[in-house]
Scaffold this motif. Structure first.
Motif, PDB file in Angstrom:
ATOM      1  N   ARG A 371       0.835  -1.266  -0.062  1.00  0.00           N
ATOM      2  CA  ARG A 371       0.145  -0.044  -0.073  1.00  0.00           C
ATOM      3  C   ARG A 371       0.885   1.122   0.035  1.00  0.00           C
ATOM      4  NH1 ARG A 371      -3.891   2.044   2.770  1.00  0.00           N
ATOM      5  NH2 ARG A 371      -2.642   2.155   4.613  1.00  0.00           N
ATOM      6  N   HIS A 372       2.060   1.289   0.636  1.00  0.00           N
ATOM      7  CA  HIS A 372       2.891   2.477   0.777  1.00  0.00           C
ATOM      8  C   HIS A 372       3.904   2.448  -0.578  1.00  0.00           C
ATOM      9  CE1 HIS A 372       0.985   3.378   4.724  1.00  0.00           C
ATOM     10  NE2 HIS A 372       1.016   1.893   4.961  1.00  0.00           N
ATOM     11  N   GLY A 373       3.948   1.523  -1.346  1.00  0.00           N
ATOM     12  CA  GLY A 373       4.870   1.495  -2.418  1.00  0.00           C
ATOM     13  C   GLY A 373       6.418   0.904  -2.020  1.00  0.00           C
ATOM     14  N   LEU A 374       6.191   0.123  -0.622  1.00  0.00           N
ATOM     15  CA  LEU A 374       7.424   0.012  -0.152  1.00  0.00           C
ATOM     16  C   LEU A 374       7.888  -1.684  -0.214  1.00  0.00           C
ATOM     17  CD1 LEU A 374       7.233   2.009   3.364  1.00  0.00           C
ATOM     18  CD2 LEU A 374       8.518   2.385   1.225  1.00  0.00           C
ATOM     19  N   TYR A 375       7.048  -2.217  -0.930  1.00  0.00           N
ATOM     20  CA  TYR A 375       7.437  -3.786  -1.150  1.00  0.00           C
ATOM     21  C   TYR A 375       8.044  -3.953  -2.568  1.00  0.00           C
ATOM     22  CZ  TYR A 375       6.987  -8.751  -1.240  1.00  0.00           C
ATOM     23  OH  TYR A 375       7.228 -10.055  -1.165  1.00  0.00           O
ATOM     24  N   ARG A 376       9.465  -4.613  -2.146  1.00  0.00           N
ATOM     25  CA  ARG A 376      10.477  -5.057  -3.145  1.00  0.00           C
ATOM     26  C   ARG A 376      10.599  -6.373  -3.238  1.00  0.00           C
ATOM     27  NH1 ARG A 376      16.497  -3.808  -2.262  1.00  0.00           N
ATOM     28  NH2 ARG A 376      16.654  -5.738  -1.459  1.00  0.00           N
ATOM     29  N   ARG A 377       9.876  -6.980  -4.567  1.00  0.00           N
ATOM     30  CA  ARG A 377      10.211  -8.544  -4.673  1.00  0.00           C
ATOM     31  C   ARG A 377      11.453  -8.794  -4.784  1.00  0.00           C
ATOM     32  NH1 ARG A 377       5.579 -11.614  -8.039  1.00  0.00           N
ATOM     33  NH2 ARG A 377       3.874 -10.780  -6.600  1.00  0.00           N
ATOM     34  N   PRO A 378      11.829 -10.115  -4.125  1.00  0.00           N
ATOM     35  CA  PRO A 378      13.360 -10.636  -4.431  1.00  0.00           C
ATOM     36  C   PRO A 378      13.942 -10.528  -5.716  1.00  0.00           C
ATOM     37  CG  PRO A 378      12.151 -12.226  -3.071  1.00  0.00           C
ATOM     38  CD  PRO A 378      10.992 -11.167  -3.686  1.00  0.00           C
ATOM     39  N   GLY A 379      15.031  -9.717  -5.704  1.00  0.00           N
ATOM     40  CA  GLY A 379      15.622  -9.436  -7.029  1.00  0.00           C
ATOM     41  C   GLY A 379      15.287  -8.180  -7.697  1.00  0.00           C
ATOM     42  N   GLU A 380      14.259  -7.539  -7.067  1.00  0.00           N
ATOM     43  CA  GLU A 380      13.827  -6.154  -7.766  1.00  0.00           C
ATOM     44  C   GLU A 380      14.858  -5.269  -7.177  1.00  0.00           C
ATOM     45  OE1 GLU A 380       8.939  -6.297  -8.052  1.00  0.00           O
ATOM     46  OE2 GLU A 380       9.982  -5.064  -6.581  1.00  0.00           O
ATOM     47  N   PRO A 381      15.354  -4.407  -8.071  1.00  0.00           N
ATOM     48  CA  PRO A 381      16.383  -3.223  -7.465  1.00  0.00           C
ATOM     49  C   PRO A 381      15.575  -2.169  -6.635  1.00  0.00           C
ATOM     50  CG  PRO A 381      15.479  -2.657  -9.742  1.00  0.00           C
ATOM     51  CD  PRO A 381      15.030  -4.111  -9.406  1.00  0.00           C
TER      52      PRO A 381
END
Lengths: 442, 442, 442
Positions: A371-381
């Protein structure tokens, strides 16, 4: 008298070593023109202010002594040739020697000579600040070569009311009333680790901090050991008590030995916690000393009457290396690499203290990072590892500052400030002031 | 009835052992003339006062039992010869046996006989204070030699309302309201370590303290175990709560085993801290027991309702040596050397407590020792090592007493009192009261 | 809607395992009819109440998602035969898949397939609650057998506003305002340890507690993980803060591995102390995890904003067994014996918490056990060992509850409640409330 000359760069080990080389030959002592010249050279790099304190000034249990200035000091032998000259090495004359100009037999000269039989190539460092004496220091090999006969000794020095000189630099921060304090000393003649590494690293830190926005104010002093710190304390005690969040005595920072740590008397102040935390990541095998092994100006700053949160991060500690207080503590023992590594460690300590805060969650439960745009998938920069953000939130209970969280999470403290700021910007936590006031004095 | 006879010396192990030899053969029990005789002999050395408490007196959950006095106790065998006589050893009769005068077969006698099959040469120590029984104790070898037939048993004893007797000595100190408390017991017949070492050492300590100026008042009691300490507590509870800074149960002090320590229930009272500190220097390998292993009057003094700061410094602890509660706990097991060493340890505990104080620096920074005539060059005689003086000043933050400073500095506590006093006399520190009030009871 | 049907027994491992077998094939997810069916079956055993919370409801940083119901999900291959059907295993469809009905080449299908190359016979468990996707899960062997060609995929599911469903049961206790809290989750399809062991053990505990008088009230919830506990917290936060003395997240309780423990964030709450104490006796080699390894609803309950005293007692912890989140977490991995042993451990935890109290002596000194009929001679039957009674009295200082006394005395906590009650009945001690209020939130 502030020195506002355009400051020269002082950012790497080579430039630090070059500065140490310039300062090395100067005749420094507790007081006198050697101190002034040293401070004026440092002022080419940082806009420090010189202060002059008259002889006879009281500083708690102490009194500022007369000022000592040496013009020349030498010995000639039975054949008239120079045996020894302070021009060759500043250590050849006992510091604060009273003037002498006399001829005497070798046997009468001997009680005035100081050597180290166990280190026959080293000139010892000897002073006599508070007993009026004169003397010379030399290597054991030099002494063994002296032949019986008449010697002429001459020490042309003034020991008379004057001033004690120290340098001070204050860099404002965003905080109106909390600061870091750095103290180093400029009273030893030609020795490199147990003296020059300190003022030179202090200058480099001050340069770096002058060019960067700091939350905390920064205060640096370059002063003669013991009497200088006592004088400074006597002038600024209440202010230091109120403002200093953490501080460091800077000394023995130039060799390449394992980093070491001397805690404050309390042992668990903010300064101690920051230093231990940084060292545990940058030098996991660092050696922690006991406050009983203290030996520099923490003796004054951490005394019960002052009780400041001040510790020392060093390389090889004074008293524990054979070159200590001899001519072997020179610019080969101190290296550009040693100075550079020490500077990096201290910068980290300062960064960590300047970025410190106490995170307090503003929500119940975990945040929904997506919701806060703070989730980074594994491997995402980009961004921060989601687990680190969640761990920060999970422990943001207002009981630990970022240093304590670093210890708890096992993550270097400088990797926590960014995530904490990001979570704060998202409204998920509050960053409370971590520089709690010092405890009341006993 | 105070005994003011001129006191005899009691200063070394030999005199202590001689006193124990005099007291050994007396028929002691919880009550009765044996206790009175024992106290009267002790009164030759210290001016203790005898107190008599009537049977039936309540002491918290307990009641003072009837007084027991034994005239004779013996068994004759089928051939009319004496098999056993309490005149030969006080342990032969079960303590508090009711009177008996009867003839009976060996088989009927057997349930009244007590032996230790695993220690065939030892007479066990057996009592039956609160169940009305009679019995005899003997060695297993004696028992095995008994032949079938008719035996005559006779115990001529009185068990009737009378008094419980205890001794008390109070030595004033400079302090109006703080004291040390020493409790030991006089209810066991002929056993040397688990009884006589206690009252004898108590007498020696009392003698020593009577001849010396003490800061703290001193209180000694010699009483029957359990019921005696309960009676004493019931008469003096609030006074003891208010006054006792630290105390010791004195027992098992005469053998030559490794010193041991039984802490108070709290485990960290002033008494515990002093005892551990002294033992760590005088007997570094001392054995620390758990309060769960308690077994003497600390069961009463440290009970939650009393909560006094009282511990035991011993040699080999009761319950842990094979001679315990048998005729083998004799005057060969207890030695002059054992008594003497224990006395020295306890004297140190008392000295340390009596000299205890909390140093608080009165200056900021280090003192300039030279100005105060306190600087001693290496090798110079007299005075104290400058580093010790500076260490004391460095930690004089009002958070540690001299015992805590001893632990922190690694210096025996009795080596700190003199330097602390010297620094106080020079106006450099203040010595605050270290005998803080006891915590409130739960 | 309370379910008041006569409750069935659920007392041993076999009955627990049988219930798990009934629940295993149901299509559970965060929301939907699978959850409802699961709760209705549990309601045959305990009178739980179902609650429905509309999609879109806010719960702190979260929002209840749309309800998901699956009708069918399958793939047919190039030859028209079924390659995969969610009817064969609930794990074959990605949870919360959006509907799809399409023909596509194998290459286009591949990105929608999930397998575990390292565990070629295991179907992984995959969900996509908050990103709208569709997908299938299968074994690596199944995937490897797929031939190139056209595949038809069909997921007939509704993802639309509806409700989130949870079950709740509250059992009154004698205490008006203190309770134990048990939370478990019902959102995973066919997995046995990391799901069904929790709800099944919760039901068994609730059954057992319903038939017994309890001092503390008991509260059980069966809900979807994360969003369910957040919803429940958002509805009951202040009540839980005020009432919950201790709580447990019930999960991973069915295998036969060494018991393990995940503490609360604080780590020393009443729940933590009870769990550690019980495990130290029943499973001395138990494995303690760090709160950093958290992974279930303690993430919400122990978050700084909630700060509840809740921990997890488990067998092999989630994330640490290879079957975790795969089809191998089945009813062979979970056994009747495993469930039964876990139930016994949790019953002990509950017993200990329900019987907990702080003993405070009401007398000074030791009790005279004989006077109270509490003295038992060695070998006599009945009653309690006198030494245990005396130890309890000796430490009844109001500073330790029975759990703390268990740790101090080295006696299992369930062996202390009876003696403590007996001493209280004799008037010798007072049993004070041990369920202190939770500390204020930061």
């Amino acid at each position: 008298m502030p020195h506002a000359a355009p400051a020269r760069p002082l950012a790497d080990g080579d430039s630090l070593h070059a500065l140490a080389r310039r300062l090395f030959p100067i005749h420094r002592s507790l007081t006198g023109d050697g101190v002034r010249e040293t401070l004026r050279i440092l002022a080419e790099f940082v806009p420090l202010t010189l202060h002059e304190v008259p002889s006879g000034t009281r500083a708690f249990d102490w009194v500022v002594p007369d000022e000592w200035n040496l013009r020349e000091a030498w010995i000639t032998g039975p054949d008239g040739a120079k045996v020894l000259d302070a021009r060759d090495h500043t250590l050849h004359v006992v510091g604060y020697s009273v003037p002498v100009d006399a001829e005497l037999d070798l046997a009468d000269l001997q009680p005035h000579l100081h050597t180290l039989p166990g280190q026959p190539d080293a000139i010892p460092y000897v002073t006599s600040y508070y007993r009026r004496e004169w003397g010379f220091c030399l290597t054991q090999r030099q002494r063994d070569a002296l032949r019986p006969g008449r010697y002429r000794v001459r020490i042309d020095a003034t020991l008379a009311p004057g001033h004690l000189t120290y340098g001070e630099l204050r860099i404002p921060g965003q905080s109106p009333d909390r600061e870091l304090f750095f103290s180093t000393y400029v009273c030893h003649p030609s020795m490199a680790n147990n003296e020059l590494s300190g003022p030179v690293i202090a200058a480099a830190l001050a340069r770096w901090l002058s060019d960067r926005p700091n939350r905390l104010a920064m205060r640096f002093v370059w002063l003669p050991e013991t009497i200088g710190s006592l004088v400074y304390l006597s002038r600024h005690l209440e202010e230091l008590r109120r403002r200093v969040a953490a501080g460091f005595v800077l000394t023995c920072l130039g060799d390449e030995g394992t980093p070491s740590f001397l805690p404050s008397r309390r042992g668990d102040t903010l300064a101690d916690r920051a230093a231990r935390c940084v060292l545990s990541h940058l030098a996991p095998g660092f050696r922690e000393h006991d406050f009983l092994e203290r030996g520099s100006d923490e003796r004054q700053y951490c005394s019960p009457g002052a009780d400041l949160p001040i510790c020392s991060v060093m390389r090889t500690k004074y008293h524990t290396f054979p070159q200590y207080h001899t001519s072997l503590d020179d610019l080969e023992f101190v290296t550009a690499k040693g100075l550079d590594t020490s500077l990096q460690i201290l910068k980290r300590c300062v960064e960590v203290l300047d970025a410190n805060a106490i995170p307090q969650a503003r929500i119940v439960g975990e945040p929904q990072l997506e919701r806060h745009g703070l989730y980074r998938r594994p491997g995402e920069p980009g961004g921060f590892p989601p687990r680190l953000l969640l761990d920060l939130m999970a422990f943001a209970d207002g009981r630990r500052d970022l240093i304590g969280l670093s210890d708890r999470l096992g993550v270097p403290p400088w990797e926590l400030a960014g995530p904490a700021r990001t979570l704060a910007d998202a409204g998920l936590l509050h960053l409370a002031d971590a520089d709690s006031p010092n405890p009341p004095r006993p």
